[in-house]
Design an enzyme around this catalytic site. Structure first.
Site, short mmCIF file in Angstrom:
data_model
loop_
_atom_site.label_atom_id
_atom_site.label_comp_id
_atom_site.label_asym_id
_atom_site.label_seq_id
_atom_site.Cartn_x
_atom_site.Cartn_y
_atom_site.Cartn_z
N CYS A 71 -2.68 9.82 -6.29
CA CYS A 71 -3.59 9.51 -5.33
C CYS A 71 -4.54 10.72 -5.32
O CYS A 71 -4.33 12.04 -5.32
CB CYS A 71 -3.22 9.50 -3.85
N LYS A 100 0.90 -1.22 -0.04
CA LYS A 100 -0.01 0.09 0.01
C LYS A 100 0.82 1.26 0.13
O LYS A 100 2.05 1.31 0.40
CB LYS A 100 -0.82 0.04 1.21
O1 RRO Z 1 -5.87 5.35 -0.52
C1 RRO Z 1 -6.35 5.89 -1.69
O2 RRO Z 1 -7.65 6.59 -1.44
C2 RRO Z 1 -6.02 5.71 -2.99
C3 RRO Z 1 -4.52 5.80 -3.55
BR1 RRO Z 1 -3.22 6.45 -2.36
C4 RRO Z 1 -4.36 5.75 -4.82
O3 RRO Z 1 -3.42 6.06 -5.35
N1 RRO Z 1 -5.51 5.39 -5.86
C5 RRO Z 1 -6.73 5.30 -5.05
O4 RRO Z 1 -7.59 4.92 -6.16
N2 RRO Z 1 -7.06 5.35 -4.01
#
Ligand code: RRO
Length: 310
Positions: free
Chosen positions: A128, A45
């Site tokens: 993100c 993650k």
């Molecule tokens: O954690 C998120 O909300 C998230 C991330 Br970091 C990302 O890079 N892409 C996404 O769809 N969700």
């Protein structure tokens, strides 16, 4: 036997199928399950300096054709992942650390922590879409270049970048120039299609809580956007910078399409969340079937082979 292995930035992967960062890869348990599965790599993650709970729930919703999420970077924080990563090496497959941050200095701190932890590759997340008030860095070419230059001075591990989707050829040109100047080792694209909106017409309501229901779209509906982005960068670079295709992979044919467009490997998000880690064995079987039927001896043999019409 069909050879599904691939090489990215000098690192060999037993097969070119892996999780997309974010999908079932937050906790130690989830990362170890990826290690024990048929996935060709373990991707963490995206991590930030401190542990984060993320956005309020509900923050993930799946529907026919895809998913919408606004997770908000829930993760265990750099120090915990830095401790975990060395033990993930026992699964004998590459470990890719996804590096994020809420401000530029965070990324630099994370880079130092990862230099100690020694994953095989670092994937810098510039895309993100879900942190209120924080735009996706990948849409700001100057800011992206500044940050990647600084990371290049610190990181002693090959690093690539996770990009958002672009929708105009000039943007593909611009980001490609930036990434060439900073000597990027690989590119992963695309992140979710940011700030989509899914509506529940019966309840006359949004389906996720954060940001008024806006969130990143994934799954089958984004495949043409993902394929276009992979192809656009392949058309600029050819095989000089490897691309990990992400977006809309549900079956072996989807993987094949990404590879035809120029990807060296693919990541799986929505369908992994829906199906669990057994998805990798299914995708490997389905990909091998189509490669055999088409007369390709390996995944790499069909890379970039998509034909245009004359
Ligand atoms: O954690 C998120 O909300 C998230 C991330 Br970091 C990302 O890079 N892409 C996404 O769809 N969700």
């Amino acid at each position: 036997m069909t050879d599904l292995s691939t090489v990215i930035a000098g690192v060999t992967f037993p097969n070119g199928l892996m999780n997309a960062s974010g999908a079932l890869c937050v906790t130690q348990e989830e990362l170890e399950a990826l290690g024990a599965s048929e996935a060709g790599a373990i991707v963490t993650k995206s991590m930030t300096p401190q542990a984060r709970q993320g956005n309020p729930e509900p923050r993930y919703f799946s529907f026919t054709g895809g998913s919408i999420n606004s997770m908000g970077l829930p993760n265990l924080g750099y120090p915990v992942y830095a401790k975990l990563i060395p033990s993930l090496r026992r699964f004998s497959k590459p470990v890719i650390a996804s590096l994020a941050g809420l401000q530029p200095d965070d990324f630099l701190e994370g880079a130092r922590a990862l230099n100690e932890a020694r994953p095989d590759l670092v994937e810098v997340n510039l895309s993100c879409p879900n942190i209120p008030g924080k735009p996706q860095i990948g849409y700001d070419f100057e800011e992206s270049e500044r940050l990647l230059e600084k990371l290049g001075d610190i990181l002693t591990i090959p690093f690539g970048v996770k990009l958002p989707p672009y929708f105009d050829p000039i943007h593909h040109q611009k980001i490609a120039q930036v990434l060439q100047r900073v000597n990027i080792a690989f590119v992963t694209m695309i992140n979710s299609v940011g700030n989509g909106l899914v509506v529940d017409p019966e309840r006359e309501r949004v389906v996720i809580k954060p940001k008024g229901g806006f969130g990143g779209l994934g799954g089958r509906i984004i495949k043409p956007v993902a394929l276009a982005n992979v192809r656009a960068l392949w058309n600029i670079w050819g095989d000089r910078i490897p691309i990990i295709g992400t977006g809309g992979v549900e079956n072996g044919v989807d993987v094949f399409e990404h590879i035809l467009c120029g990807a060296s490997a693919v990541q799986v998000g929505t369908v992994l969340v829906e199906e669990g880690c057994r998805v990798f064995a299914r995708l490997a079987r389905e990909l091998a079937e189509i490669l055999i039927r088409k007369g390709y001896g390996s995944l790499m043999a069909c890379r970039g082979k998509l034909q245009e019409m004359s």
